[in-house]
Design an enzyme around this catalytic site. Structure first.
Site, PDB file in Angstrom:
ATOM      1  N   LYS A  68       0.847  -1.236  -0.012  1.00  0.00           N
ATOM      2  CA  LYS A  68       0.052   0.025   0.088  1.00  0.00           C
ATOM      3  C   LYS A  68       0.947   1.393   0.008  1.00  0.00           C
ATOM      4  O   LYS A  68       1.607   1.400   1.100  1.00  0.00           O
ATOM      5  CB  LYS A  68      -0.808   0.208   1.052  1.00  0.00           C
ATOM      6  N   THR A 123      -3.930  -4.966   0.627  1.00  0.00           N
ATOM      7  CA  THR A 123      -3.075  -3.641   0.932  1.00  0.00           C
ATOM      8  C   THR A 123      -4.060  -3.016   2.018  1.00  0.00           C
ATOM      9  O   THR A 123      -3.421  -2.159   2.607  1.00  0.00           O
ATOM     10  CB  THR A 123      -2.740  -2.996  -0.270  1.00  0.00           C
ATOM     11  N   HIS A 171      21.109  25.403 -12.499  1.00  0.00           N
ATOM     12  CA  HIS A 171      22.167  26.590 -13.155  1.00  0.00           C
ATOM     13  C   HIS A 171      21.517  27.652 -13.101  1.00  0.00           C
ATOM     14  O   HIS A 171      20.478  28.114 -13.174  1.00  0.00           O
ATOM     15  CB  HIS A 171      22.143  25.993 -14.780  1.00  0.00           C
TER      16      HIS A 171
END
Length: 309
Positions: free
Chosen positions: A23, A68, A257
């Site tokens: 889960k 689950t 950057h």
């Protein structure tokens, strides 16, 4: 038009490969109300069970499958039963439960992210039961338990950090496509992901986390960097030197950057003061720093919240 069936053909038997289930991303908030000054813990917990679940895949037989949803309910209940003071300790309790108490389960992986809150300040004082979400890093933990042992990986992600000088980049390899100019004074910024593997579970988890984060920030700030790669190595080295309970440190750093913007066309001098912050594309630098005698990692890095590794 080409025929997709042309070319080499494989005739081997089709079999079930590596599999696991669980889960993912249970959002759990635990409020501690033992006193008028409440405490809050806010986490996302993913549970993963490993074992012989081939019958579920091949025959649809669920007799060895713990739903689950049951894993979700356990995670919520353990937030009260075991508490959420340190996510590593909570993860250990969950993983050990699934392996020790659920017969078909041979291994369990628990992955946790913790979101920090700061107390709201009202009329100059911290409020007892109101918080404002903190915007710093997300603390992480991954716990794996099986018949062969226990592995704990602590970590953090989304630690956005920048320094305005003390970073260079020059002397790099050049070819016919190289247009990047060398620099001896640049902004260096990144969003760090750092994970560290423990060699024991006898740990003051919260104190160690605080020490490691402090060391990461301090090293980033104070090392004069000739490359982001060098900075990552120095961070990993410093963390290992400070924390003897660690076997290795893994670091991932996108190079955020910052390019000096051309103001000359407006007759304005830009002495490394105004920058364009580019979000993509970006360089992605990754490194592992480890002890020469580090024990085998076993399944410590075999993740659940991602594809099978």
């Amino acid at each position: 038009m080409s025929n997709p069936n042309n070319g080499p053909h494989l005739g081997g038997k089709i079999v079930l490969g590596k599999n696991q289930y669980g889960k993912a991303e249970n959002r759990i908030v635990r409020i501690y109300r033992e006193s008028p000054r409440h405490e809050i813990r806010d986490v996302s917990v993913s549970t993963c069970l490993r074992g012989d679940f081939s019958a579920a895949h091949l025959e649809g037989d669920q007799s060895t499958v713990l739903p689950t949803d049951s894993q979700k309910q356990t995670a919520f209940s353990y937030a009260k039963e075991k508490g959420l003071d340190a996510i590593e300790e909570y993860g250990l309790a969950l993983a050990r439960h699934f392996v020790n108490d659920v017969e078909p389960v041979e291994g369990a992986r628990i992955e946790i992210e913790e979101y920090s809150w700061a107390r709201a300040v009202v009329e100059g004082a911290e409020h007892d039961h109101t918080w404002v979400r903190k915007g710093e890093e997300v603390r992480t933990a991954a716990v794996t338990v099986d018949a062969d042992g226990t592995w704990v990986v602590g970590g953090l992600k989304d630690l956005v950090i920048l320094k305005s000088t003390g970073s260079e980049f020059f002397g790099f390899l050049k070819d016919e496509y190289t247009v990047l100019e060398e620099t001896h004074d640049r902004v260096m910024a990144t969003s760090l992901v750092v994970q560290w593997r423990f060699v024991t579970t006898e740990v003051d988890w919260n104190s160690v986390y605080t020490d490691i984060k402090e060391q990461i920030v301090s090293t980033f700030a104070t090392v004069h960097s000739l490359a982001l790669q060098q900075t990552l190595y120095e961070i990993g080295k410093a963390v290992l030197e400070r924390c003897p309970l660690l076997a290795e440190v893994r670091l991932s750093a996108p190079n955020k950057h910052h390019f000096a913007h051309d103001l000359g066309r407006f007759g304005v001098e830009n002495d490394n003061e105004v920058f364009h912050a580019a979000d993509r594309p970006y360089g992605l630098i990754q490194a592992t720093v480890q002890r020469s005698d580090a024990p085998d990692p076993g399944p410590a890095w075999s993740a659940y919240a991602g594809w099978l590794s």
